[in-house]
Design an enzyme around this catalytic site. Structure first.
Site, short mmCIF file in Angstrom:
data_model
loop_
_atom_site.label_atom_id
_atom_site.label_comp_id
_atom_site.label_asym_id
_atom_site.label_seq_id
_atom_site.Cartn_x
_atom_site.Cartn_y
_atom_site.Cartn_z
N ASN A 113 -50.68 -30.49 31.06
CA ASN A 113 -49.33 -31.03 30.89
C ASN A 113 -49.32 -32.52 30.57
O ASN A 113 -48.43 -33.02 29.89
CB ASN A 113 -48.47 -30.72 32.12
CG ASN A 113 -49.05 -31.29 33.41
OD1 ASN A 113 -50.25 -31.58 33.49
ND2 ASN A 113 -48.22 -31.43 34.42
N ALA A 138 -58.19 -28.68 30.42
CA ALA A 138 -57.58 -27.35 30.44
C ALA A 138 -57.86 -26.65 29.11
O ALA A 138 -57.93 -27.28 28.05
CB ALA A 138 -56.07 -27.46 30.66
N GLU A 209 -54.95 -32.71 43.67
CA GLU A 209 -53.54 -32.97 43.38
C GLU A 209 -52.93 -31.64 42.96
O GLU A 209 -53.24 -31.13 41.88
CB GLU A 209 -53.37 -34.00 42.27
CG GLU A 209 -51.91 -34.30 41.96
CD GLU A 209 -51.72 -35.17 40.73
OE1 GLU A 209 -50.55 -35.45 40.40
OE2 GLU A 209 -52.72 -35.54 40.11
N CYS A 243 -45.82 -32.08 37.99
CA CYS A 243 -46.10 -31.67 39.37
C CYS A 243 -45.08 -32.24 40.35
O CYS A 243 -44.74 -31.60 41.35
CB CYS A 243 -47.52 -32.09 39.78
SG CYS A 243 -47.86 -33.84 39.63
#
Length: 248
Positions: A113, A138, A209, A243
């Site tokens: 993201n 990712a 995290e 997040c």
């Protein structure tokens, strides 16, 4: 092929670490300064690549790169300030000092993201502290991860100090079984729990995290129009895929 990559990556990172830790911290910091400059120079192309690969609006992609350059400059300044050896006492025949040692090989498993900023928030301080890195971006942001890696190498950070591997969750799990010294992970709570168990069994450090349920607290004296605008912006920034985006 995957096994071969892993067999080479961890020992190579160990070798890179033994050399990198000997580089003076002021010089390591200068590599971050150079990387910040490269990010600024390549802002347009990197922002376009982020938008094409993971889909956020181009303005937000541009802002992400700008923020990352600022973070790099901060770490370049803060690293030598906080990690330089401190003399605690100096007496005849007895010297006492506080010395900060790097951890070793750090595995950085990071999400899509914020494919540049989130990885660098962990990688920059790890590098300036004298650690080597194995970076797994990712699987939905491989091109951005590759572009970032090339700029890191271009800034002068050796390839055996910073390595990149590609793949999904299975590859990340395999990385945890390699001779690494620390894991920094950003992602889901379920995967974070698995990482915590593995790292605890190996007695190595880990930094997690993970997801949450972020509240917005609006006080009675608040400007309600401003509060509403801020809450909506927080919830839908990056299509809500943040997040710490406000959830309730």
């Amino acid at each position: 092929p995957t096994a071969i990559v892993f067999l080479r990556s961890a020992p190579t990172a160990k070798q890179g670490f033994t050399k990198w830790r000997q580089v003076p911290i002021q010089k390591r910091a200068q590599f971050l300064v150079k990387l910040a400059g490269l990010l600024k120079t390549h802002t347009a192309s990197l922002a376009e690549l982020i938008t094409r690969e993971m889909g956020k609006p181009i303005r937000q992609s541009t802002d992400e790169i700008s923020a990352t350059a600022g973070d790099l400059l901060y770490n370049a300044k803060a690293g030598p300030k906080w990690l330089t050896q401190e003399v605690l006492a100096k007496k005849k025949g007895l010297n006492s000092a506080l010395v900060y040692d790097p951890v070793g090989v750090v595995a950085a498993i990071k999400p899509w993201n914020y494919p540049i900023n989130t990885p660098m928030l962990a990688i920059a301080p790890a590098l300036v502290a004298g650690n080597s890195i194995i970076f797994k971006p990712a699987e939905h942001a491989n091109l951005v991860g590759q572009a970032l890696t090339k700029l890191i190498w271009q800034a002068g950070i050796p390839k055996d100090v910073f390595q990149i591997i590609f793949g999904g969750g299975r590859i990340g799990a395999m990385l945890l079984d390699q001779p690494i010294d620390m894991v920094t992970f950003t992602g889901s709570s379920s995967v974070g729990k698995e990482i915590a168990v593995k790292c605890s069994a190996k007695l190595i450090k880990f930094s997690l995290e993970m997801g949450g349920s972020t509240p917005a607290i609006v006080l009675r004296a608040a400007d309600l129009e401003l509060a509403a605008q801020t809450i909506v912006r927080s919830r839908f920034e990056n299509c809500g895929q943040v997040c710490n985006a406000i959830k309730r």
